[in-house]
Design a protein around this motif. Structure first.
Motif, PDB file in Angstrom:
ATOM      1  N   ILE A 276       8.377  -3.266  -7.265  1.00 22.88           N
ATOM      2  CA  ILE A 276       8.526  -3.988  -8.537  1.00 22.88           C
ATOM      3  C   ILE A 276       9.999  -4.084  -8.927  1.00 22.88           C
ATOM      4  O   ILE A 276      10.452  -5.115  -9.442  1.00 22.88           O
ATOM      5  CB  ILE A 276       7.681  -3.309  -9.636  1.00 22.88           C
ATOM      6  N   GLU A 277      10.762  -3.024  -8.673  1.00 23.58           N
ATOM      7  CA  GLU A 277      12.205  -3.066  -8.981  1.00 23.58           C
ATOM      8  C   GLU A 277      12.906  -4.147  -8.155  1.00 23.58           C
ATOM      9  O   GLU A 277      13.771  -4.868  -8.658  1.00 23.58           O
ATOM     10  CB  GLU A 277      12.845  -1.702  -8.728  1.00 23.58           C
ATOM     11  N   ILE A 278      12.530  -4.262  -6.883  1.00 26.23           N
ATOM     12  CA  ILE A 278      13.119  -5.298  -6.021  1.00 26.23           C
ATOM     13  C   ILE A 278      12.741  -6.685  -6.540  1.00 26.23           C
ATOM     14  O   ILE A 278      13.568  -7.608  -6.575  1.00 26.23           O
ATOM     15  CB  ILE A 278      12.645  -5.115  -4.556  1.00 26.23           C
ATOM     16  N   THR A 279      11.478  -6.841  -6.987  1.00 28.62           N
ATOM     17  CA  THR A 279      11.013  -8.123  -7.545  1.00 28.62           C
ATOM     18  C   THR A 279      11.799  -8.474  -8.812  1.00 28.62           C
ATOM     19  O   THR A 279      12.189  -9.636  -9.013  1.00 28.62           O
ATOM     20  CB  THR A 279       9.507  -8.070  -7.863  1.00 28.62           C
TER      21      THR A 279
ATOM     22  N   PHE B  13       0.394 -12.396 -11.381  1.00 30.64           N
ATOM     23  CA  PHE B  13       1.821 -12.676 -11.258  1.00 30.64           C
ATOM     24  C   PHE B  13       2.120 -13.332  -9.904  1.00 30.64           C
ATOM     25  O   PHE B  13       2.819 -14.348  -9.812  1.00 30.64           O
ATOM     26  CB  PHE B  13       2.581 -11.350 -11.392  1.00 30.64           C
ATOM     27  N   LYS B  14       1.546 -12.735  -8.846  1.00 27.70           N
ATOM     28  CA  LYS B  14       1.761 -13.248  -7.491  1.00 27.70           C
ATOM     29  C   LYS B  14       1.160 -14.658  -7.347  1.00 27.70           C
ATOM     30  O   LYS B  14       1.754 -15.530  -6.709  1.00 27.70           O
ATOM     31  CB  LYS B  14       1.122 -12.293  -6.484  1.00 27.70           C
TER      32      LYS B  14
ATOM     33  N   THR C 233       7.001  -4.603 -18.338  1.00 30.77           N
ATOM     34  CA  THR C 233       5.886  -3.779 -18.837  1.00 30.77           C
ATOM     35  C   THR C 233       5.246  -2.989 -17.697  1.00 30.77           C
ATOM     36  O   THR C 233       4.985  -1.786 -17.818  1.00 30.77           O
ATOM     37  CB  THR C 233       4.825  -4.670 -19.513  1.00 30.77           C
ATOM     38  N   LEU C 234       5.001  -3.682 -16.558  1.00 31.24           N
ATOM     39  CA  LEU C 234       4.420  -3.018 -15.391  1.00 31.24           C
ATOM     40  C   LEU C 234       5.340  -1.908 -14.883  1.00 31.24           C
ATOM     41  O   LEU C 234       4.895  -0.816 -14.529  1.00 31.24           O
ATOM     42  CB  LEU C 234       4.171  -4.032 -14.270  1.00 31.24           C
ATOM     43  N   HIS C 235       6.614  -2.210 -14.854  1.00 31.49           N
ATOM     44  CA  HIS C 235       7.631  -1.273 -14.399  1.00 31.49           C
ATOM     45  C   HIS C 235       7.580   0.000 -15.253  1.00 31.49           C
ATOM     46  O   HIS C 235       7.591   1.126 -14.731  1.00 31.49           O
ATOM     47  CB  HIS C 235       9.007  -1.951 -14.503  1.00 31.49           C
TER      48      HIS C 235
ATOM     49  N   ASP D 185       9.019 -17.071  -2.036  1.00 34.98           N
ATOM     50  CA  ASP D 185       8.285 -16.479  -0.918  1.00 34.98           C
ATOM     51  C   ASP D 185       8.697 -15.032  -0.676  1.00 34.98           C
ATOM     52  O   ASP D 185       7.875 -14.191  -0.288  1.00 34.98           O
ATOM     53  CB  ASP D 185       8.448 -17.319   0.357  1.00 34.98           C
ATOM     54  N   LEU D 186       9.973 -14.715  -0.947  1.00 36.08           N
ATOM     55  CA  LEU D 186      10.442 -13.334  -0.779  1.00 36.08           C
ATOM     56  C   LEU D 186       9.896 -12.448  -1.901  1.00 36.08           C
ATOM     57  O   LEU D 186       9.534 -11.293  -1.677  1.00 36.08           O
ATOM     58  CB  LEU D 186      11.967 -13.279  -0.761  1.00 36.08           C
ATOM     59  N   LEU D 187       9.848 -13.011  -3.108  1.00 36.08           N
ATOM     60  CA  LEU D 187       9.268 -12.259  -4.224  1.00 36.08           C
ATOM     61  C   LEU D 187       7.799 -11.960  -3.967  1.00 36.08           C
ATOM     62  O   LEU D 187       7.305 -10.871  -4.269  1.00 36.08           O
ATOM     63  CB  LEU D 187       9.397 -13.060  -5.531  1.00 36.08           C
ATOM     64  N   SER D 188       7.107 -12.939  -3.383  1.00 39.40           N
ATOM     65  CA  SER D 188       5.685 -12.786  -3.101  1.00 39.40           C
ATOM     66  C   SER D 188       5.431 -11.632  -2.136  1.00 39.40           C
ATOM     67  O   SER D 188       4.442 -10.898  -2.273  1.00 39.40           O
ATOM     68  CB  SER D 188       5.132 -14.092  -2.528  1.00 39.40           C
ATOM     69  N   ILE D 189       6.325 -11.461  -1.175  1.00 39.27           N
ATOM     70  CA  ILE D 189       6.183 -10.361  -0.200  1.00 39.27           C
ATOM     71  C   ILE D 189       6.254  -9.009  -0.898  1.00 39.27           C
ATOM     72  O   ILE D 189       5.460  -8.102  -0.636  1.00 39.27           O
ATOM     73  CB  ILE D 189       7.268 -10.470   0.899  1.00 39.27           C
TER      74      ILE D 189
END
Length: 468
Positions: free
Chosen positions: A416-419, A173-174, A202-204, A430-434
């Motif tokens: 994951i919730e923040i993503t 995903f990343k 699904t991961l969540h 770039d923020l999602l990647s962090i």
């Protein structure tokens, strides 16, 4: 902090004290060479010529003095527990013999093993991952069939496989998001946002289920806390005594006899239950009894299972008010009408249904009637306790029972919730990647798929017994 010793290590792997047999374990490059200084096989061969993965009878001799007849097993690395050459010496369990044999090796510059150092070497030599290594300690500490079953599942790698699958999905995903960042000027899109949202969802859900399974895993590991509550003289102490077939608590028809919390464990069908008899819940001017009531309420809020005893003569409103004040999230409640032997019609099912209705009855509330006069009469209660726990366990294919793993899952879950929120709100890649990097780190920390953190390793392996 545990520091990995360089060289060959030794420790007693069986408990201290006198026993029929004691086992001493060595691990390291010089294990067989050092053994040859004191161990002389009965077949007159040299230790250096002993075949790997064989056991042989020998004399243990120190300065021409026979210390004991011993059985020696040699495991050639990497096909051993630690991945190094391992020698196990079984001798008679005299504390003098055990200490003498170990002191002989220490004199010859073999190093004393630190707590957990054999398993730490197994981890560093990739014989097992971190969660499997921790499961070794859980297997040693397991006191019930259920705790043993969960620990064995983890040591055999079931949990590790699950974690690695989650981690690989997050890495993929990343990678997609970072690929888009690399080609952002060309406005090339590699990731289908709906597919990414589906994968994250699904991961969540998977991590949520693992996180929630800790409630079950933790109580199985440490014993299921079952609080016994009710008004004074409802029969709580009598129930405890009947469960254990002995006088665990003072029984009296005087209300307020139990003023402290009485706690003991009982194994039923391979599950350890920690029964907690609490002071009768009532308003009182007696300072000591009031302290007991306060402590009782604290214990009840911590218990996974609550048995609430009542008599049918108690005012209905009082029952409902008190039970509601004791309910909390993730609690399984068993309402028990006690002393049904005093009535010709037995259990009052109508009253039970009224109670369940008034409490907005859900699946985690159950009603039944008992008499504490004989242990046979409470067999249905024991069966229901086991059934309740097994149903909790059935919800999870993999069970988390380690608090370090649990906290790592909580942190991964938050990331994951923040993503997920970021995807919904078109937050830059770039923020999602962090955040994804955070989730990958925490999932990887469970099995050790990160850069080794010496503080973490020291904390984990330092809790092991010496010799493992």
């Amino acid at each position: 902090l545990i520091m990995l010793s360089e060289g060959t290590i030794i420790a007693l792997s069986t408990p201290n004290g006198v026993g029929a047999i004691g086992v001493i374990r060595l691990s390291g490059n010089l294990a067989i060479e050092k053994t040859g200084l004191f161990v002389f096989p009965k077949n007159k061969k040299s230790c250096k010529n002993i075949l790997p993965n064989t056991a042989f009878l020998a004399d243990f001799i120190y300065k021409e003095q026979l210390i004991d007849e011993v059985l020696v097993t040699f495991f050639k690395g990497p096909n051993s527990y630690t991945g190094e050459d391992v020698v196990e010496i079984s001798c008679h369990g005299s504390s003098y013999i055990l200490q003498k044999i170990i002191s002989c090796f220490l004199e010859s510059k073999v190093l004393p093993a630190q707590p957990g150092e054999f398993t730490l070497r197994a981890y560093l030599n990739k014989k097992m991952d971190l969660s499997q290594a921790e499961a070794v300690a859980d297997i040693i500490a397991s006191e019930s069939e259920a705790a043993h079953r969960i620990a064995m599942q983890q040591m055999r790698g079931g949990f590790s496989k699950n974690m690695e699958e989650l981690r690989q999905q997050l890495i993929q995903f990343k990678a997609l998001i970072e690929l888009e960042l690399d080609f952002s000027e060309e406005e090339v899109s590699f990731a289908n946002k709906d597919q990414l949202k589906g994968l994250l969802s699904t991961l969540h859900n998977d991590i949520y289920m693992l996180k929630e399974s800790f409630l079950f895993g933790n109580v199985i590991k440490n014993g299921v806390p079952v609080a016994i509550a009710g008004k004074p003289n409802a029969g709580k102490s009598s129930l405890l005594n009947t469960l254990f077939n002995e006088e665990k608590a003072i029984v009296s028809n005087i209300p307020g006899t139990t003023r402290d919390v009485i706690e003991d464990t009982l194994t039923i069908d391979g599950i350890i239950f920690r029964f907690i008899d609490t002071a009768g819940l009532r308003e009182t001017s007696d300072l000591i009894e009031a302290m007991g009531v306060k402590k009782a309420r604290e214990k009840i809020t911590q218990a996974s299972l609550l048995i609430y005893l009542y008599e049918r003569t108690t005012a209905f409103k009082d029952l409902i008010s008190e039970i509601k004040s004791l309910q909390h999230k993730n609690q399984n409640l068993i309402l028990i009408e006690n002393k049904i032997d005093q009535y010709s019609d037995g259990f009052d099912n109508i009253l039970n249904n009224e109670l369940l209705s008034a409490l907005d009855s859900k699946e985690n509330i159950f009603g039944m009637g008992i008499s504490t006069l004989t242990s046979e009469s409470i067999a249905p209660l024991k069966a229901h306790l086991v059934k309740t726990l097994k149903e909790m366990g059935d919800k999870a294919t993999v069970v988390v029972n380690n608090s370090r793993h649990y906290h790592a899952l909580i942190n991964a879950f938050k990331a994951i919730e923040i993503t997920m929120d970021g995807l919904e709100n078109d937050i830059p890649g770039d923020l999602l990647s962090i955040e994804l990097k955070e989730a990958i780190f925490y999932i990887g920390s469970i099995t050790g798929n990160i850069d080794n953190d010496q503080d973490v390793l020291g904390t984990i392996f330092g809790q092991f017994c010496i010799g493992k």
